[in-house]
Scaffold this motif. Sequence first.
Motif, short mmCIF file in Angstrom:
data_model
loop_
_atom_site.label_atom_id
_atom_site.label_comp_id
_atom_site.label_asym_id
_atom_site.label_seq_id
_atom_site.Cartn_x
_atom_site.Cartn_y
_atom_site.Cartn_z
N PRO A 103 0.59 -1.41 0.16
CA PRO A 103 0.21 -0.26 0.04
C PRO A 103 0.54 0.83 0.48
O PRO A 103 0.13 2.60 -0.35
N CYS A 104 2.23 1.17 0.26
CA CYS A 104 3.23 2.36 0.21
C CYS A 104 3.27 2.76 -1.05
O CYS A 104 4.71 3.77 -1.26
N VAL A 105 3.23 1.32 -2.45
CA VAL A 105 3.30 2.34 -3.27
C VAL A 105 2.48 3.44 -3.87
O VAL A 105 1.03 2.88 -3.97
N GLN A 106 2.05 4.50 -4.64
CA GLN A 106 1.13 6.00 -4.12
C GLN A 106 1.58 6.24 -6.00
O GLN A 106 2.96 6.23 -6.81
N MET A 159 16.60 -2.48 -8.24
CA MET A 159 15.06 -2.38 -7.59
C MET A 159 14.77 -0.76 -8.65
O MET A 159 14.47 0.26 -9.11
N LYS A 160 12.30 -1.20 -8.42
CA LYS A 160 12.16 0.05 -8.96
C LYS A 160 11.66 1.51 -8.06
O LYS A 160 11.23 0.97 -7.19
N ILE A 161 12.22 2.53 -8.86
CA ILE A 161 12.33 3.75 -8.10
C ILE A 161 10.64 4.10 -7.96
O ILE A 161 9.85 4.83 -7.09
N ALA A 162 10.13 4.29 -9.50
CA ALA A 162 9.75 4.89 -10.46
C ALA A 162 9.05 5.52 -11.37
O ALA A 162 9.63 4.49 -11.95
N ASP A 184 7.43 4.15 -4.87
CA ASP A 184 7.32 3.22 -3.93
C ASP A 184 8.30 4.13 -3.20
O ASP A 184 9.04 4.29 -2.53
N GLY A 185 6.92 3.70 -1.71
CA GLY A 185 7.03 4.77 -0.35
C GLY A 185 7.48 4.00 0.65
O GLY A 185 7.14 3.77 1.90
N SER A 186 7.86 2.34 0.20
CA SER A 186 8.05 1.58 1.31
C SER A 186 9.26 1.68 2.06
O SER A 186 10.33 2.56 1.44
N ASP A 187 9.35 0.40 3.46
CA ASP A 187 10.90 1.05 3.97
C ASP A 187 11.59 -0.16 3.12
O ASP A 187 13.12 0.76 3.25
N GLN A 188 11.53 -0.84 1.91
CA GLN A 188 12.91 0.00 0.93
C GLN A 188 13.61 0.67 0.45
O GLN A 188 14.36 0.62 -0.24
N THR A 189 12.50 1.89 0.48
CA THR A 189 12.95 2.88 -0.28
C THR A 189 13.42 3.87 0.40
O THR A 189 13.21 5.36 0.57
N ASN A 190 12.95 3.35 2.22
CA ASN A 190 13.67 4.10 3.37
C ASN A 190 12.55 5.48 3.38
O ASN A 190 12.17 6.43 3.46
N GLY A 191 11.24 4.41 2.80
CA GLY A 191 9.65 5.20 3.21
C GLY A 191 9.63 6.75 2.03
O GLY A 191 9.54 7.87 2.68
N LEU A 192 9.80 7.01 0.98
CA LEU A 192 9.85 8.04 0.08
C LEU A 192 9.07 8.73 -0.20
O LEU A 192 7.45 8.25 0.05
N GLU A 193 9.24 10.36 0.59
CA GLU A 193 7.52 11.13 0.44
C GLU A 193 7.26 11.55 -1.54
O GLU A 193 8.59 11.26 -1.71
N GLN A 194 6.14 12.10 -1.34
CA GLN A 194 6.21 13.00 -2.74
C GLN A 194 7.77 14.27 -2.82
O GLN A 194 7.67 13.80 -4.45
#
Length: 218
Positions: A103-106, A159-162, A184-194
């Motif tokens: 659900p962290c994929v936004q 890893m897919k980032i965006a 991907d805003g999950s833990d594997q990207t350290n919770g990337l924000e917009q």
Amino acid sequence: MIAVEQPQSPSLLKRSTSMFRRFSKRESRPVLPVSPGPSPLPSPRKLQRRPTNKDPTAKMITHLQTIEFSEKAPAVGSPRREVELRRRVLASDMRTMPFPASPCVQTVAWNVFLTPEQAYSLVMGFRPRETDDKWFIYSEGPDHSGKLKVHFHRSWTGMKIAELFVVIDLKGEGAGKIVGIKWDGSDQTNGLEQEEVKYMVSTACAFVLEISLENGVL
């Protein structure tokens, strides 16, 4: 002139694809501004669905995903690398991973105008050649209505980032517009924000594609 062809992506052609309709319901055939002044290169740089009749040697495009480009990339600013013959980067050029089922994929809207040169660079993508080239970028499309997806992966891990959602003016000079971004805003990207992912994508474009997205609206 070279013809670049990649397998058709059914997901881009389905009318049920909601990402583009969500951000650009009225932009399926965008009317985009054209930069003033003379064009830096003649029309072969256009992203066209069919070749013009002016060049008797032009190849007939018979596949929806076949795009005709000039052999050399248009000059953009003062590039870091010499202008060279370019081949469009394909998804199969490197091993990659899709977005995680999280659900962290936004996905949010993003409003960035693209010149024909910038749109060309996003279509062509980037394949790393040195250790410092930390990105692998490739695109899918454009389809018959100009919809293009651009995928950003880390070159070391795959890893897919965006992912960017772009609409290109196929009937004009090849200008375009970024209408959305997925990341991907999950833990594997350290919770990337917009704001962080938009800055990261803009930096990647500046560093490896040598195009500036600094005029984008966050």
